[in-house]
Design a protein around this motif. Structure first.
Motif, short mmCIF file in Angstrom:
data_model
loop_
_atom_site.label_atom_id
_atom_site.label_comp_id
_atom_site.label_asym_id
_atom_site.label_seq_id
_atom_site.Cartn_x
_atom_site.Cartn_y
_atom_site.Cartn_z
N PHE A 1 0.86 -1.18 0.00
CA PHE A 1 0.00 0.00 0.00
C PHE A 1 0.90 1.23 0.00
N LYS A 2 0.33 2.35 -0.48
CA LYS A 2 1.15 3.56 -0.65
C LYS A 2 0.25 4.74 -0.98
N ASN A 3 0.68 5.93 -0.59
CA ASN A 3 0.02 7.16 -1.02
C ASN A 3 0.81 7.72 -2.21
N ASN A 4 0.26 7.56 -3.41
CA ASN A 4 0.92 8.02 -4.64
C ASN A 4 0.48 9.46 -4.91
N THR A 5 1.35 10.40 -4.57
CA THR A 5 0.93 11.80 -4.45
C THR A 5 1.22 12.66 -5.68
N ASN A 6 1.72 12.07 -6.78
CA ASN A 6 1.88 12.87 -8.00
C ASN A 6 0.53 13.43 -8.43
N TYR A 7 0.55 14.63 -9.03
CA TYR A 7 -0.68 15.23 -9.52
C TYR A 7 -1.29 14.32 -10.59
N GLY A 8 -2.53 13.91 -10.40
CA GLY A 8 -3.19 13.03 -11.35
C GLY A 8 -2.93 11.56 -11.09
N ASP A 9 -2.22 11.24 -10.01
CA ASP A 9 -1.89 9.85 -9.67
C ASP A 9 -3.02 9.22 -8.87
N TYR A 10 -2.76 8.03 -8.30
CA TYR A 10 -3.79 7.28 -7.58
C TYR A 10 -4.16 7.85 -6.22
N GLY A 11 -3.25 8.63 -5.59
CA GLY A 11 -3.45 8.91 -4.19
C GLY A 11 -3.30 7.61 -3.40
N PRO A 12 -4.00 7.46 -2.27
CA PRO A 12 -3.89 6.24 -1.48
C PRO A 12 -4.31 5.00 -2.27
N THR A 13 -3.48 3.97 -2.19
CA THR A 13 -3.64 2.78 -3.03
C THR A 13 -3.35 1.52 -2.23
N ILE A 14 -4.14 0.49 -2.46
CA ILE A 14 -3.91 -0.83 -1.86
C ILE A 14 -3.81 -1.86 -2.97
N ILE A 15 -2.86 -2.79 -2.83
CA ILE A 15 -2.73 -3.92 -3.75
C ILE A 15 -2.89 -5.21 -2.95
N LEU A 16 -3.78 -6.08 -3.41
CA LEU A 16 -3.97 -7.40 -2.82
C LEU A 16 -3.31 -8.46 -3.71
N LYS A 17 -2.76 -9.47 -3.06
CA LYS A 17 -2.19 -10.62 -3.77
C LYS A 17 -3.14 -11.80 -3.60
#
Length: 228
Positions: free
Chosen positions: A120-136
């Protein structure tokens, strides 16, 4: 076009809905945000407020609660951001690789399949995902990943990699434009076969040069979701 073995597997699964299961399929409507939608030409798609007004008016006029779509859609909305925009048309990333679910902020999101928290990560680039979760996921003989983008900040607090997630469990809520990359509230849902070295992030928009690879590595999420 014939389906790959993995695509057939996805189509055969019974997934839990990403949002409240009490919302019927009749309450969903497809939404075209491609460069071919003439109605968007009058909209300032660089403004999340203007785009949100367009989307909510669309849902109201169609008397639905949810709008969805966007897989492999060629979009103009990414031109506002240097994160996607390139001087070479072949390398400009503008082809959407996930399926979007447009609904109000703070809407709970549920895991369609059982898995574990990969990252998980907060992707803060303009136009990016913002907070994101990846499940396996490891189901039958298939190992793959699902990505949930444009979440609330609270969604990625107190998470731990490797924690089991049950099918149908609440995993997140949707964020507002202030935290989600400056978009109207929505979920970006994407299936990924090979996550490569990415953690909490994975390209959700492709250019023309790389599209063949991403189409194979990120199959149509609707095979699993079965919205249409």
């Amino acid at each position: 076009m014939s389906l790959s073995t993995f695509e057939k597997f996805l189509k055969s699964r019974i997934a839990e809905p990403l949002i409240d299961c009490s919302i019927l399929k009749s309450d969903y409507s497809p939404l075209d945000l491609s460069i071919h939608n003439a109605d968007l030409k009058a909209i300032n798609v660089s403004s999340s407020n203007d785009l949100e007004t367009f989307i909510w008016n669309y849902m109201k006029s169609n008397e639905v609660k949810v709008a969805y779509g966007g897989y492999l859609e060629h979009r103009g909305i990414y031109q506002r951001s240097d994160y996607f925009n390139q001087s070479n048309p072949e390398t400009e990333r503008n082809i959407h690789l996930g399926l979007d679910i447009w609904i109000e902020a703070n809407t709970p999101i549920f895991a369609p399949l059982a898995g574990v928290i990969h990252s998980f990560k907060n992707n803060t680039n303009y136009g990016d995902y913002g907070p994101t979760i990846i499940l396996k996921h490891h189901i039958d003989s298939f190992e793959f990943y699902t990505l949930y983008g444009h979440l609330s900040l609270a969604s990625i607090q107190n998470l731990e990699v490797g924690v089991e997630v049950k099918q149908g469990a609440a995993i997140a809520t949707l964020g507002t434009a202030e935290v989600n990359g400056d978009y109207p509230p929505h979920l970006h849902f994407q299936i990924i076969k090979d996550i490569q070295e990415y953690k909490g992030d994975y390209p959700g928009v492709s250019n023309q040069l790389d599209l063949a690879f991403y189409k194979e590595n990120c199959p149509d999420p609707n095979l699993l979701l079965k919205l249409y």
